[in-house]
Write a protein that holds these residues in place. Structure first.
Motif, mmCIF file in Angstrom:
data_model
loop_
_atom_site.group_PDB
_atom_site.id
_atom_site.type_symbol
_atom_site.label_atom_id
_atom_site.label_comp_id
_atom_site.label_asym_id
_atom_site.label_seq_id
_atom_site.Cartn_x
_atom_site.Cartn_y
_atom_site.Cartn_z
ATOM 1 N N CYS A 125 -3.528 -11.694 6.313
ATOM 2 C CA CYS A 125 -2.780 -11.305 5.414
ATOM 3 C C CYS A 125 -1.859 -10.225 6.056
ATOM 4 N N LYS A 126 -0.152 -10.394 5.429
ATOM 5 C CA LYS A 126 0.690 -9.268 5.581
ATOM 6 C C LYS A 126 0.512 -7.675 4.230
ATOM 7 N N VAL A 127 0.587 -6.293 4.970
ATOM 8 C CA VAL A 127 0.749 -4.870 5.029
ATOM 9 C C VAL A 127 1.484 -4.430 4.566
ATOM 10 N N VAL A 128 1.986 -4.170 3.553
ATOM 11 C CA VAL A 128 3.744 -2.759 3.950
ATOM 12 C C VAL A 128 2.873 -1.923 3.229
ATOM 13 N N TYR A 129 2.647 -0.873 4.057
ATOM 14 C CA TYR A 129 3.568 0.289 3.829
ATOM 15 C C TYR A 129 4.426 1.308 3.532
ATOM 16 N N VAL A 130 4.323 2.493 2.465
ATOM 17 C CA VAL A 130 5.444 2.734 2.269
ATOM 18 C C VAL A 130 4.965 3.967 2.386
ATOM 19 N N CYS A 131 5.892 5.147 2.587
ATOM 20 C CA CYS A 131 5.515 6.239 2.495
ATOM 21 C C CYS A 131 6.564 7.552 2.717
ATOM 22 N N ARG A 132 6.193 8.751 1.683
ATOM 23 C CA ARG A 132 7.161 9.564 1.221
ATOM 24 C C ARG A 132 6.930 10.843 2.249
ATOM 25 N N ASN A 133 8.001 11.337 1.903
ATOM 26 C CA ASN A 133 7.449 13.238 2.085
ATOM 27 C C ASN A 133 6.827 13.811 1.387
ATOM 28 N N ILE A 134 6.050 15.001 2.401
ATOM 29 C CA ILE A 134 4.967 14.795 1.097
ATOM 30 C C ILE A 134 5.689 16.197 0.030
ATOM 31 N N LYS A 135 6.258 16.905 -0.137
ATOM 32 C CA LYS A 135 6.877 18.033 -0.284
ATOM 33 C C LYS A 135 7.485 16.614 -1.809
ATOM 34 N N ASP A 136 8.360 15.771 -1.699
ATOM 35 C CA ASP A 136 8.496 14.611 -2.824
ATOM 36 C C ASP A 136 7.717 14.671 -3.350
ATOM 37 N N PHE A 190 -0.353 -7.744 -3.986
ATOM 38 C CA PHE A 190 -1.358 -7.086 -5.378
ATOM 39 C C PHE A 190 -0.807 -6.046 -3.962
ATOM 40 N N ALA A 191 -1.384 -4.597 -5.330
ATOM 41 C CA ALA A 191 -0.809 -3.401 -4.448
ATOM 42 C C ALA A 191 -1.948 -2.732 -4.402
ATOM 43 N N THR A 192 -1.890 -1.858 -3.569
ATOM 44 C CA THR A 192 -3.576 -0.658 -3.328
ATOM 45 C C THR A 192 -2.963 1.357 -2.994
ATOM 46 N N HIS A 193 -4.069 1.539 -3.531
ATOM 47 C CA HIS A 193 -3.777 3.089 -3.347
ATOM 48 C C HIS A 193 -5.485 3.523 -1.851
ATOM 49 N N MET A 194 -5.481 2.937 -1.497
ATOM 50 C CA MET A 194 -6.647 2.868 -1.055
ATOM 51 C C MET A 194 -6.211 2.958 1.014
ATOM 52 N N PRO A 195 -6.576 3.952 1.472
ATOM 53 C CA PRO A 195 -6.277 4.109 2.938
ATOM 54 C C PRO A 195 -6.775 2.440 3.496
ATOM 55 N N ALA A 254 0.962 -1.310 0.047
ATOM 56 C CA ALA A 254 0.094 -0.058 0.196
ATOM 57 C C ALA A 254 0.462 1.146 0.239
ATOM 58 N N SER A 255 0.231 2.083 -0.479
ATOM 59 C CA SER A 255 1.500 3.282 -0.876
ATOM 60 C C SER A 255 0.420 4.770 -1.187
ATOM 61 N N PHE A 256 0.541 6.296 -0.937
ATOM 62 C CA PHE A 256 0.047 7.181 -2.056
ATOM 63 C C PHE A 256 0.662 7.322 -2.823
ATOM 64 N N PRO A 257 0.360 7.905 -3.803
ATOM 65 C CA PRO A 257 0.712 7.291 -5.169
ATOM 66 C C PRO A 257 2.467 8.624 -5.188
ATOM 67 N N GLN A 264 -4.308 9.953 4.440
ATOM 68 C CA GLN A 264 -3.671 7.986 4.553
ATOM 69 C C GLN A 264 -2.215 7.955 5.168
ATOM 70 N N VAL A 265 -1.436 8.612 5.333
ATOM 71 C CA VAL A 265 -0.341 8.002 6.017
ATOM 72 C C VAL A 265 -0.604 7.945 7.467
ATOM 73 N N LEU A 266 -1.472 8.698 8.080
ATOM 74 C CA LEU A 266 -2.271 8.437 9.631
ATOM 75 C C LEU A 266 -2.476 7.045 9.710
ATOM 76 N N SER A 267 -3.549 6.916 8.462
ATOM 77 C CA SER A 267 -4.403 5.425 9.201
ATOM 78 C C SER A 267 -3.557 4.613 8.335
ATOM 79 N N TYR A 268 -2.367 3.777 8.032
ATOM 80 C CA TYR A 268 -1.442 3.401 7.598
ATOM 81 C C TYR A 268 -0.567 2.992 9.264
ATOM 82 N N TRP A 269 0.090 4.372 9.592
ATOM 83 C CA TRP A 269 0.388 4.644 10.426
ATOM 84 C C TRP A 269 -0.111 3.699 12.059
#
Ligand SMILES: Nc1ncnc2c1ncn2[C@@H]1O[C@H](COP(=O)(O)OS(=O)(=O)O)[C@@H](OP(=O)(O)O)[C@H]1O
Length: 334
Positions: free
Chosen positions: A159-170, A141-146, A74-77, A213-218
């Motif tokens: 089942c396992k979920v991996v979330y990757v996040c990145r600085n909002i500015k980049d 599978f992949a998703t951008h859903m929260p 999972a990730s934010f685009p 979204q970041v907060l939901s996965y955190w």
């Protein structure tokens, strides 16, 4: 910005032409905003979508049956999705492609987005009931859903979920470049960074708001219901070996001492590197199963590139909306 009528975009999930009566009824009750092209976005379970994406999510929520061994990325685009897809695929399937050589690997001839497909903007967007039975195990599978939207369907599954996040500015700058590649100039000629900045501040944009979204996965990563591994693009850039081993451990595919000694971790990192993937013919040409040109997923990468684009004031405001949302959560972006 002028909102013109009857705009068509080539991306199916941004359209509104594949929606059941049930979905239409739902949509009519949802908060709505106009996007940068004047098309309607709807807020469903805390995130903004186009009608076809709402339909795809309903399809997913109704029909997806998780298997215990499934892995969801999972990730934010624009946060490192392509990289994570490549790494996770390479890690879990490493024994299928010759134990210590990676010469004939599918990642050399196919884009990561076709090997690990998105649930809502690909599989369930195309088909109410996609055939997922033939996928190699473990299914990725992949998703951008929260998380809350994903979890409604995964609830009882280990089942396992991996979330990757990145600085909002980049993320914002990456998304701005991406938009200029995927939305034709006829549909949207004025791709200004200021417009995108305004969207981020307002919060109504596809898959936004970022900070929610970041907060939901955190939060999900802190409780032990569905196991969620929380990763950051910045840590992956800074300590790639440590992060890929962390990923492998979490997924239950730890590297053996023998593999480590033989350089398997480094080989996987090299295979999945931006420079390697972006230079492959398979990624310079062709279109992914979600309708996006392969080359659009690769640009410069790295951390802090936003400094060449955003003013001090813009950066401050973006940091503020994220800090305000994350306050007290224990998560902080540097
Ligand atoms: N292998 C690899 N390694 C490191 N970085 C990579 C890799 N592949 C893609 N990228 C960079 O990630 C940005 C695209 O983000 P996503 O992959 O999340 O995009 S998407 O959500 O799947 O559309 C985008 O970042 P920017 O360069 O800052 O725009 C890509 O260049």
């Amino acid at each position: 910005m002028e909102a013109s009528k009857n705009l068509q975009t080539p991306l199916n999930f941004m359209k509104d032409d594949n929606v059941s009566q049930e979905c239409k009824n739902l949509i009519s009750s949802l908060p709505s905003e106009k996007d940068f092209m004047g098309k309607s976005l709807f807020s469903y379970q805390g995130s903004w979508y186009y009608p076809n994406t709402v339909q795809a999510i309903l399809n997913f929520q109704k029909h997806f049956r998780p298997r215990d061994t499934d892995i969801i990325l999972a990730s934010f685009p624009k946060s490192g999705t392509t990289w994570l897809k490549a790494l996770a695929f390479a890690v879990v399937h490493r024994n299928k492609y010759a134990a210590y050589t990676l010469d004939s690997h599918p990642l050399l001839s196919n884009n990561p987005h076709n090997l690990v497909r998105f649930l809502e903007i690909d599989l369930y967007d195309k088909n109410q009931l996609p055939d997922l039975e033939e996928l190699p195990l473990p299914r990725l599978f992949a998703t951008h859903m929260p998380f809350q939207t994903l979890n409604e369907t995964l609830r009882d599954s280990p089942c396992k979920v991996v979330y990757v996040c990145r600085n909002i500015k980049d993320v914002l700058v990456s998304r701005w470049h991406f938009r200029s590649k995927v939305v034709s100039k006829e549909l949207y000629s004025n791709n200004s960074l200021e417009d995108m900045f305004d969207e981020f501040i307002k919060g109504a944009y596809l898959f936004g708001p970022f900070q929610d979204q970041v907060l939901s996965y955190w939060k999900a990563s802190l409780v032990n219901v569905n196991p969620v591994l929380f990763m950051t693009y910045e840590e992956m850039i800074e300590k790639p070996e440590a992060q890929v081993m962390r990923l492998a451990d979490f997924l239950g595919y730890s590297f053996t001492e023998e593999e480590k000694q033989s350089g398997m971790v480094e080989k996987i990192l090299e295979l999945c590197s931006l420079s390697n993937l972006s230079n492959l013919v398979a990624n310079k040409t062709g279109t992914s199963t979600c309708g996006i040109h392969h080359h659009a997923f690769f640009r410069k990468g790295g951390v802090g590139g936003w400094k060449d684009y955003l003013t001090h004031d813009m950066a401050k405001k973006l940091d503020e909306i994220v800090e305000n949302k994350l306050q007290g959560s224990g998560l902080k972006f540097e």
